[in-house]
Design a protein around this motif. Structure first.
Motif, short mmCIF file in Angstrom:
data_model
loop_
_atom_site.label_atom_id
_atom_site.label_comp_id
_atom_site.label_asym_id
_atom_site.label_seq_id
_atom_site.Cartn_x
_atom_site.Cartn_y
_atom_site.Cartn_z
N UNK A 24 0.84 -1.20 0.00
CA UNK A 24 0.00 0.00 0.00
C UNK A 24 0.87 1.25 0.00
N UNK A 25 1.92 1.25 0.81
CA UNK A 25 2.84 2.40 0.84
C UNK A 25 3.52 2.59 -0.51
N UNK A 26 3.93 1.48 -1.12
CA UNK A 26 4.62 1.57 -2.41
C UNK A 26 3.70 2.12 -3.50
N UNK A 27 2.46 1.64 -3.51
CA UNK A 27 1.49 2.13 -4.50
C UNK A 27 1.24 3.62 -4.32
N UNK A 28 1.05 4.03 -3.06
CA UNK A 28 0.78 5.45 -2.79
C UNK A 28 1.99 6.31 -3.12
N UNK A 29 3.18 5.80 -2.84
CA UNK A 29 4.41 6.55 -3.13
C UNK A 29 4.52 6.81 -4.64
N UNK A 30 4.17 5.81 -5.42
CA UNK A 30 4.25 5.95 -6.87
C UNK A 30 3.22 6.97 -7.37
N UNK A 31 2.01 6.93 -6.81
CA UNK A 31 0.98 7.89 -7.20
C UNK A 31 1.39 9.30 -6.81
N UNK A 32 1.95 9.44 -5.61
CA UNK A 32 2.40 10.75 -5.13
C UNK A 32 3.49 11.32 -6.03
N UNK A 33 4.39 10.46 -6.46
CA UNK A 33 5.49 10.93 -7.33
C UNK A 33 4.96 11.45 -8.65
N UNK A 34 3.95 10.76 -9.20
CA UNK A 34 3.44 11.14 -10.52
C UNK A 34 2.36 12.21 -10.46
#
Length: 328
Positions: A24-34
């Motif tokens: 969940x953290x990894x998915x959110x981190x990727x969305x936040x970056x983009x």
């Protein structure tokens, strides 16, 4: 996204529950970056649960996201910070229309249903419960608080702060909620209920079935409710606290309490003062016997009750043991 909506979950919660917190953290981190705006919108989702915000709190504090967060999320994040950084004062009002009230209710309702096994997390949930019960007088969460207490008890986790909070509400409804657990097939639940209700001091038969014990307690509560008050005892100060008690003096003189708070009994006249002076010199067992008998005969008629009340204490006790007809 479609899957999460059908299941009643936010997208981030569906990822957390299906694939775990790290994913969940990894998915959110990727969305936040983009796309920081999309990341904030996901945290603002009305279906998001507090546990999800809790595990993403570090990323949620990113300036690009935080400025776009809902007031609900910002209040929840501040509550987390108050636990992790003791000394910071909560900023909330006392009205149920206050945004903090709805935010903290979201924290408790969604957070207590799916707790994360971390000490700080439990403390945040307890802090939200304290504000709701004590500051906002929100009794809607009484059942949820009781459920959480017993679930933590079964799991061997700390529930002492929540127990103290529940009794601070000072409402007989709390005792009824606890008493329901006497009927539980789970022995841990039933034992905790017995302990919180102090059944061993109420003369109720432990040998009875859960249903019978529950019925016996409810009858006891109906009789003693007018004289019941809540103490400030807790597990923090005693290994066997009495969370509630019956004011035997008031039951003896048939003078109910206006609230569930201990109130000094002031005699109305010299007769009452004399009766009370004698009563206070008796032992606990004798006081209990006389107060229970006084309550029972008052319901049958005030005339006999008044005559009995002015008998010498030894005759009152004999009457209580033998039955009223002996002294009519």
């Amino acid at each position: 996204m479609t899957f999460s909506r059908r299941s009643g979950l936010s997208y981030l919660d569906s990822v957390r529950l299906r694939a775990g917190e790290d994913r969940c953290r990894a998915v959110f981190r990727d969305i936040l970056r983009r796309n920081p705006r999309r990341a904030a919108a996901m945290l603002n989702d009305r279906l998001l649960s507090f546990p999800c915000l809790y595990i993403l709190r570090g990323q949620a504090m990113d300036a690009r996201v935080y400025k776009l967060l809902s007031l609900r999320d910002k209040i929840a994040l501040r509550t987390i910070e108050q636990v992790k950084k003791p000394g910071e004062k909560a900023k909330c009002g006392r009205e149920k229309s206050d945004p903090a009230h709805s935010a903290l209710k979201w924290v408790f309702v969604t957070g207590s249903a799916n707790e994360i096994p971390e000490d700080d997390y439990e403390e945040v949930i307890d802090k939200a419960a304290a504000a709701l019960l004590i500051t906002y007088k929100d009794k809607d969460i009484l059942k949820g608080t009781a459920d959480l207490i017993f679930r933590r008890g079964r799991e061997g986790r700390n529930n002492h702060d929540l127990i103290w909070l529940l009794f601070q509400v000072r409402d007989a409804e709390v005792l009824k909620l606890i008493a329901q657990r006497l009927r539980s097939p789970d022995r841990c639940d039933a034992d905790l209920a017995c302990e919180l209700l102090n059944l061993d001091e109420k003369g109720l038969d432990y040998g009875k079935s859960g249903e019978e014990l529950h019925s016996a307690f409810i009858r006891w509560l109906e009789e003693n409710d007018p004289y019941l008050y809540f103490t400030d005892e807790s597990f923090q100060y005693s290994s066997k606290p009495a969370f509630s008690a019956v004011d035997m003096e008031r039951k003896y003189l048939h003078k109910g309490l206006r609230t569930y708070e201990k109130e000094p009994l002031v005699p109305e006249d010299d007769d009452e003062a004399g009766c009370l002076e004698v009563f206070r010199q008796l032992g606990d067992g004798e006081q209990r016997a006389l107060s229970e008998y006084s309550h029972s005969i008052h319901a049958d008629g005030a005339g006999y009750w008044r005559r009995w009340l002015h008998l010498p204490p030894e005759e009152q006790l004999r009457a209580a043991a033998a039955g009223r007809e002996v002294y009519l």
